[in-house]
Scaffold this motif. Structure first.
Motif, PDB file in Angstrom:
ATOM      1  N   PHE A 234      50.060  31.711  40.526  1.00 31.51           N
ATOM      2  CA  PHE A 234      49.649  30.620  39.648  1.00 31.51           C
ATOM      3  C   PHE A 234      50.411  29.338  39.965  1.00 31.51           C
ATOM      4  CE2 PHE A 234      48.934  34.609  37.558  1.00 31.51           C
ATOM      5  CZ  PHE A 234      47.639  34.476  37.113  1.00 31.51           C
ATOM      6  N   TYR A 267      37.458  41.509  44.547  1.00 30.38           N
ATOM      7  CA  TYR A 267      38.163  42.007  43.360  1.00 30.38           C
ATOM      8  C   TYR A 267      39.112  43.133  43.718  1.00 30.38           C
ATOM      9  CZ  TYR A 267      34.366  39.407  41.359  1.00 30.38           C
ATOM     10  OH  TYR A 267      33.481  38.428  41.068  1.00 30.38           O
TER      11      TYR A 267
ATOM     12  N   PHE B  59      38.373  36.785  28.288  1.00 32.78           N
ATOM     13  CA  PHE B  59      37.031  36.407  28.723  1.00 32.78           C
ATOM     14  C   PHE B  59      36.325  37.619  29.298  1.00 32.78           C
ATOM     15  CE2 PHE B  59      38.852  32.201  28.462  1.00 32.78           C
ATOM     16  CZ  PHE B  59      37.812  31.513  27.873  1.00 32.78           C
ATOM     17  N   PHE B 105      46.246  46.954  33.746  1.00 30.03           N
ATOM     18  CA  PHE B 105      46.380  45.840  34.693  1.00 30.03           C
ATOM     19  C   PHE B 105      46.558  44.516  33.966  1.00 30.03           C
ATOM     20  CE2 PHE B 105      43.814  48.608  37.563  1.00 30.03           C
ATOM     21  CZ  PHE B 105      44.767  48.706  38.549  1.00 30.03           C
ATOM     22  N   ARG B 108      49.708  42.972  31.812  1.00 30.28           N
ATOM     23  CA  ARG B 108      50.959  42.560  32.428  1.00 30.28           C
ATOM     24  C   ARG B 108      51.111  41.050  32.346  1.00 30.28           C
ATOM     25  NH1 ARG B 108      51.440  45.194  38.228  1.00 30.28           N
ATOM     26  NH2 ARG B 108      51.369  47.409  37.763  1.00 30.28           N
ATOM     27  N   HIS B 109      50.010  40.380  32.060  1.00 31.20           N
ATOM     28  CA  HIS B 109      50.045  38.920  32.007  1.00 31.20           C
ATOM     29  C   HIS B 109      49.746  38.438  30.602  1.00 31.20           C
ATOM     30  CE1 HIS B 109      50.293  38.363  36.338  1.00 31.20           C
ATOM     31  NE2 HIS B 109      49.573  39.469  36.397  1.00 31.20           N
ATOM     32  N   TYR B 113      47.074  33.217  32.042  1.00 31.85           N
ATOM     33  CA  TYR B 113      46.996  34.194  33.128  1.00 31.85           C
ATOM     34  C   TYR B 113      46.089  35.353  32.717  1.00 31.85           C
ATOM     35  CZ  TYR B 113      51.479  31.933  34.149  1.00 31.85           C
ATOM     36  OH  TYR B 113      52.464  31.038  34.377  1.00 31.85           O
ATOM     37  N   ALA B 115      43.808  35.326  30.369  1.00 31.36           N
ATOM     38  CA  ALA B 115      42.424  34.854  30.211  1.00 31.36           C
ATOM     39  C   ALA B 115      41.706  34.857  31.555  1.00 31.36           C
ATOM     40  CB  ALA B 115      42.427  33.451  29.609  1.00 31.36           C
ATOM     41  N   LEU B 116      42.414  34.349  32.552  1.00 32.71           N
ATOM     42  CA  LEU B 116      41.840  34.239  33.885  1.00 32.71           C
ATOM     43  C   LEU B 116      41.535  35.614  34.483  1.00 32.71           C
ATOM     44  CD1 LEU B 116      43.447  31.648  36.115  1.00 32.71           C
ATOM     45  CD2 LEU B 116      42.818  33.768  37.113  1.00 32.71           C
ATOM     46  N   LEU B 117      42.458  36.533  34.281  1.00 34.17           N
ATOM     47  CA  LEU B 117      42.269  37.880  34.833  1.00 34.17           C
ATOM     48  C   LEU B 117      41.119  38.601  34.152  1.00 34.17           C
ATOM     49  CD1 LEU B 117      45.830  39.236  35.388  1.00 34.17           C
ATOM     50  CD2 LEU B 117      44.065  38.802  37.059  1.00 34.17           C
ATOM     51  N   LEU B 119      38.527  37.308  32.948  1.00 35.04           N
ATOM     52  CA  LEU B 119      37.277  36.753  33.477  1.00 35.04           C
ATOM     53  C   LEU B 119      36.950  37.397  34.824  1.00 35.04           C
ATOM     54  CD1 LEU B 119      35.276  34.251  32.783  1.00 35.04           C
ATOM     55  CD2 LEU B 119      36.293  33.344  34.844  1.00 35.04           C
ATOM     56  N   ALA B 120      37.969  37.532  35.663  1.00 32.08           N
ATOM     57  CA  ALA B 120      37.756  38.132  36.983  1.00 32.08           C
ATOM     58  C   ALA B 120      37.314  39.595  36.849  1.00 32.08           C
ATOM     59  CB  ALA B 120      39.016  38.019  37.816  1.00 32.08           C
ATOM     60  N   PHE B 121      37.922  40.318  35.916  1.00 34.25           N
ATOM     61  CA  PHE B 121      37.545  41.726  35.732  1.00 34.25           C
ATOM     62  C   PHE B 121      36.118  41.825  35.214  1.00 34.25           C
ATOM     63  CE2 PHE B 121      40.658  45.154  36.257  1.00 34.25           C
ATOM     64  CZ  PHE B 121      41.680  44.426  36.811  1.00 34.25           C
ATOM     65  N   LEU B 124      33.903  41.456  38.014  1.00 34.57           N
ATOM     66  CA  LEU B 124      33.857  42.694  38.801  1.00 34.57           C
ATOM     67  C   LEU B 124      32.862  43.683  38.186  1.00 34.57           C
ATOM     68  CD1 LEU B 124      34.938  44.768  40.869  1.00 34.57           C
ATOM     69  CD2 LEU B 124      36.730  45.312  39.251  1.00 34.57           C
TER      70      LEU B 124
END
Lengths: 286, 335
Positions: A234, A267, B59, B105, B108-109, B113, B115-117, B119-121, B124
């Protein structure tokens, strides 16, 4: 062998685009601690403005200069009149605000330009192909990569070699102190946000001729850009460079080697990085 | 801003009674809408347990909603003579598992951070649902028939919407009340206090990571239950159930209703579904208006509709506006 080289170049081009998008995003995040969900929407706006400028004037170079300027102004206005108002409520509200903005921009774009893809065609030198080691390769994709290198180098130079860069980094670490030295920190933050927005607009102009211009383009690149930030760490510019390259190549070779899995590969990389180093490759420990 | 008064049970009883009587006065179309509202109310409540209580902006809530929705459809299609309860149970188990693994997973954040993860998950999961078309039907989605519900002594024919509405009211209503009950327990209070001062909670001997993971998994399972009913109501599920828009819907509902209260998101779901239905009748540009309303609320009413209601209550009780909500018996829950 030739095929592999072509895919490698494809990967470089996409990595360049990805870097242009995520550099602004990671900069805004690093300096303002705001995850700007509207960033990709601004990128989309850049692409659509560029489409219109091209339709009216036919000059790609003009749109490459003009659109980032427009986006810079939009970014400055958004920061000054919207972001700053919710700042007192904390980062969550800033994030929600950018999220709502992204929503609105996407809808306005659909309204004004229609909900279908628009093709941007280039003319002249950029539309040609050149011979690289016996392979005819489009100039434009190489141009994207060089744009990214140029932007990355100038950002690094400004941030680490100039007085402005010192001021910027100091504002992040201790805004009060910098303020006391007579520097207008809110203005600096407005500038950072506006510059990041302009950069995303620049990326949008670049993306137009490569991918087509359509309302879903924002969300598509947003997720990839987020993965870049997660993998790179980040707020780290160097991390963004490495992660863009990794993901660009992974996307490119994924299509070649595992067409069915290509979407998931990115991913998968993210998951592996998260397991091994949760703060990202170049991220500082939280 | 959640009052600790014991007087909430009568309100719940009245609401439930109103729900029981509603089909007698409403037209079928509105009963259909009310069913949807109840389902989304649970979804919004589960989302708010993360956002309002634990301070975790996610998200990725649609990955639970979508997993629940698809699991019900897939198990009803592929397992012959499976009762509805079985399918719902499988969906809850699946989302619990998903919540536990992804939570490992994601948690841990923190903050942006996280929120962003999420969204990525979510992306996926969306990608997998799109690509794995042999199971999920890809872009075409899956159609299912709502089976009758056997209770042992009687069988409920759920083909009609009114019967299904009552099933939804009882099951989802009970789930919402259970969520509310959970926020009163030691577990719920731990999460709340953790958000306020995690260091202190650690110092007191709480394992905050475990608490957070339990909460995350629980909200996942609850969202999965909502997703399961979503499939049963529409007798259809498509990848839109797992899309970012579906997460957005929960976020909008929770935020519009007010993340600072437990009941706010239910009000939010009510307003959201009705607004969406009427705006989409009026104009094709309804998402634009939803977006504008949302931004307006972020700028002007950060506490959502419950903030307005509390202001009005404050006016009538003569205690002034904002002070009314912060007595010794109440606790702030705004993130």
């Amino acid at each position: 062998m030739n095929e592999i080289f072509v895919f490698f170049l494809h990967g470089l081009a996409y990595a360049g685009l990805l870097f242009l998008v995520s550099a602004g995003l990671t900069m805004i995040f690093g300096m303002m601690n705001v995850l700007n969900f509207a960033h990709a929407a601004m990128y989309m706006l850049g692409a659509y403005f560029s489409y219109t400028v091209l339709r009216v004037t036919g000059h790609f170079w003009l749109s490459l200069v003009l659109c980032p300027v427009i986006l810079f102004i939009i970014g400055a206005l958004v920061e000054r009149f919207l972001m700053r108002r919710v700042h007192i409520h904390g980062h969550l509200h800033e994030l929600l605000l950018t999220f709502g903005l992204a929503y609105i921009i996407t809808e306005i774009v659909k309204w004004v330009w229609g909900n279908y893809p628009l093709a941007v065609n280039l003319e002249g030198f950029l539309a040609q192909s050149i011979n690289i080691f016996g392979i005819l390769y489009p100039v434009y994709r190489i141009f994207i990569f060089f744009c990214a290198v140029l932007v990355g180098l100038s950002m690094a130079l400004i941030l680490y070699k100039t007085r402005l860069g010192v001021t910027l980094r100091a504002s992040v670490n201790d805004g009060e102190m910098v303020e006391a030295l007579g520097i207008n920190v809110p203005l600096v933050l407005t500038g950072v946000f506006a510059f990041g927005t302009a950069l995303s607009g620049f990326a949008g102009v670049i993306a137009g001729p490569l991918l087509s211009t359509y309302p879903g383009m924002a969300q598509e690149i947003l997720v990839d850009a987020f993965v870049v930030i997660v993998v790179g760490g980040f707020g780290s510019l160097g991390g963004a460079v490495v992660a863009s390259l990794l993901i660009g190549e992974l996307q490119s070779f994924g299509v070649l080697l595992f067409p069915k899995l290509s979407l998931a590969l990115v991913y998968l990389l993210m998951a592996i990085v998260l397991i091994v180093k949760p703060s990202g490759l170049f991220g500082e420990k939280q | 801003m959640i009052s600790r008064k014991k007087g909430t049970y009568p309100y719940i009883a009245v609401l439930f009674l109103l729900g029981l009587l509603a089909p007698l006065v409403l037209r079928e179309y509105h009963v259909y809408m009310l069913t949807e509202i109840i389902i989304f109310a649970l979804y919004a409540v589960s989302y708010n347990l993360l956002l309002g209580y634990a301070g975790l902006l996610s998200f990725g809530h649609a990955m639970f909603f979508g997993t629940g929705a698809f699991t019900v459809a897939v198990s009803l299609i592929h397992i012959p003579a499976l009762p509805v309860w079985g399918a719902i149970l499988i969906a809850i188990l699946a989302t619990t598992l998903v919540g536990f693994v992804t939570g490992g997973f994601l948690l841990r954040h923190k903050g942006a951070y996280f929120a962003l993860l999420t969204l990525a998950f979510n992306a996926l999961f969306y990608a997998v649902a799109t690509k794995w078309s042999s199971v999920t039907g890809g872009d075409d989605g899956l159609s299912v028939t709502r089976p009758d519900i056997h209770l042992g002594f009687t069988t409920i024919n759920t083909a009609g919407i009114v019967n299904f509405y009552y099933v939804t009211l009882v099951v989802i209503g009970a789930a919402i009340v259970f969520c509310w009950y959970l926020t009163r327990t030691a577990m719920g209070q731990t999460v709340l206090l953790m958000r306020e001062n995690e260091e202190r909670m650690k110092f007191l001997g709480y394992d905050t990571n475990i608490s957070r993971l339990i909460l995350f998994t629980f909200t996942g399972a609850v969202a999965g239950l909502a997703g399961a009913f979503y499939t049963l109501q529409f007798q259809f599920v498509s990848i839109s159930a797992i899309s970012v828009e579906m997460t957005t819907a929960a976020l909008l509902m929770a935020f519009v209703g007010g993340t600072g209260t437990f009941w706010g998101p239910i009000l939010g779901a009510f307003v959201y579904i009705i607004l969406q239905s009427y705006l989409s009748d009026l104009t094709d540009r309804w998402p634009l208006f939803m977006g504008l309303i949302f931004v307006f609320m972020v700028l002007v009413i950060p506490g959502g509709l419950s903030q307005i209601i509390q202001r009005i209550q404050g006016l009538f009780s003569g205690k002034g506006s904002s002070e009314s909500s912060s007595g010794p018996e109440t606790e702030e829950v705004s993130p």
